[in-house]
Design an enzyme around this catalytic site. Structure first.
Site, PDB file in Angstrom:
ATOM      1  N   ASP A   1       0.828  -1.211   0.000  1.00 47.37           N
ATOM      2  CA  ASP A   1       0.000   0.000   0.000  1.00 47.37           C
ATOM      3  C   ASP A   1       0.861   1.260   0.000  1.00 47.37           C
ATOM      4  O   ASP A   1       0.683   2.154  -0.814  1.00 47.37           O
ATOM      5  CB  ASP A   1      -1.001   0.008   1.171  1.00 47.37           C
ATOM      6  CG  ASP A   1      -0.351  -0.165   2.542  1.00 47.37           C
ATOM      7  OD1 ASP A   1       0.861  -0.427   2.623  1.00 47.37           O
ATOM      8  OD2 ASP A   1      -1.072  -0.042   3.557  1.00 47.37           O
TER       9      ASP A   1
ATOM     10  N   ASP B   1       6.991   3.894   3.462  1.00 46.55           N
ATOM     11  CA  ASP B   1       7.227   5.074   4.287  1.00 46.55           C
ATOM     12  C   ASP B   1       8.732   5.110   4.598  1.00 46.55           C
ATOM     13  O   ASP B   1       9.512   5.617   3.810  1.00 46.55           O
ATOM     14  CB  ASP B   1       6.334   4.911   5.525  1.00 46.55           C
ATOM     15  CG  ASP B   1       6.255   6.133   6.403  1.00 46.55           C
ATOM     16  OD1 ASP B   1       6.124   7.232   5.872  1.00 46.55           O
ATOM     17  OD2 ASP B   1       6.308   5.985   7.640  1.00 46.55           O
TER      18      ASP B   1
ATOM     19  N   ASP C   1      -5.699   2.630   6.560  1.00 42.93           N
ATOM     20  CA  ASP C   1      -6.520   2.858   7.746  1.00 42.93           C
ATOM     21  C   ASP C   1      -5.958   3.889   8.711  1.00 42.93           C
ATOM     22  O   ASP C   1      -4.774   4.205   8.691  1.00 42.93           O
ATOM     23  CB  ASP C   1      -6.648   1.554   8.531  1.00 42.93           C
ATOM     24  CG  ASP C   1      -5.353   1.217   9.271  1.00 42.93           C
ATOM     25  OD1 ASP C   1      -4.294   1.170   8.616  1.00 42.93           O
ATOM     26  OD2 ASP C   1      -5.389   1.034  10.507  1.00 42.93           O
TER      27      ASP C   1
END
Ligand code: 5GP
Length: 178
Positions: A103, A106, A162
């Protein structure tokens, strides 16, 4: 500007679904071109990549397989002190080209650990395909071959991502309000 409330935080619309889907289609076309004649195994990293994986895979025209995996990390007896294991890997990836579907990258640490663990299964190649990348936050050297969108450092939700397990079910991506 459209805002949503997820639990105690406000988020502002940042990437509309149309733009996401255009970039997903672009990356899928790159994969279809680069892996022509091959049968890649897609490994979608749960939970955040479930919507991205569904949209990406429907744009893939190659004969391919997909498995939904999780990286488990626990303390144990090993040289690094941590034992890592890919849960849910129900396809033998030995000698196969693997594409990890993530997803968001980072710091890059999750992907670095995933690569290291998967290499132990002897695939013929491994490529990373991420929906989102925060380039300013990368802490490790990582070759992210396929990336749909690059974003600034702010926390985002939606399209599978989320906040405390909420907010995964929006079509667009939202950024935390400052
Ligand atoms: P990394 O190991 O690259 O630092 O972290 C990757 C994981 O952190 C992602 O798979 C995702 O679960 C989580 N993450 C990082 N940034 C964000 C963000 O802005 N929003 C959400 N929802 N999760 C994020």
């Amino acid at each position: 500007m459209q805002t949503i409330q997820v639990k105690d935080k406000k988020f502002v619309l940042s990437i509309p679904e149309k733009e996401i889907l255009e970039q997903v289609a672009r990356v899928a076309a790159e994969i279809n071109r680069d892996y022509a004649g091959q049968e890649p195994v897609f490994l979608a990293v749960l939970n955040g990549s479930f919507i991205f994986a569904a949209d990406l895979l429907r744009e893939i025209t190659l004969p391919s397989q997909i498995s939904f995996v999780k990286l488990a990390s626990y303390d144990g007896v090993s040289t690094t002190g941590k034992i890592r294991e890919v849960l849910g890997l129900n396809i033998d990836i030995t000698g196969r080209p693997v594409i990890i579907v993530e997803d968001i990258v980072d710091t890059g640490l999750t992907m670095a650990h995933m690569l290291e663990t998967l290499e132990g299964h002897n695939p013929s190649s491994i490529a990373i395909c991420t929906l989102l990348l925060k380039p300013e936050k990368l802490k490790v050297k990582l070759d992210v071959k396929y990336r749909c969108l690059e974003i600034p450092n702010d926390f985002i939700v939606g399209y599978g991502l989320d906040y405390d397990q909420y907010g995964r079910n929006t079509r667009d991506i939202y950024t935390i309000e400052k």
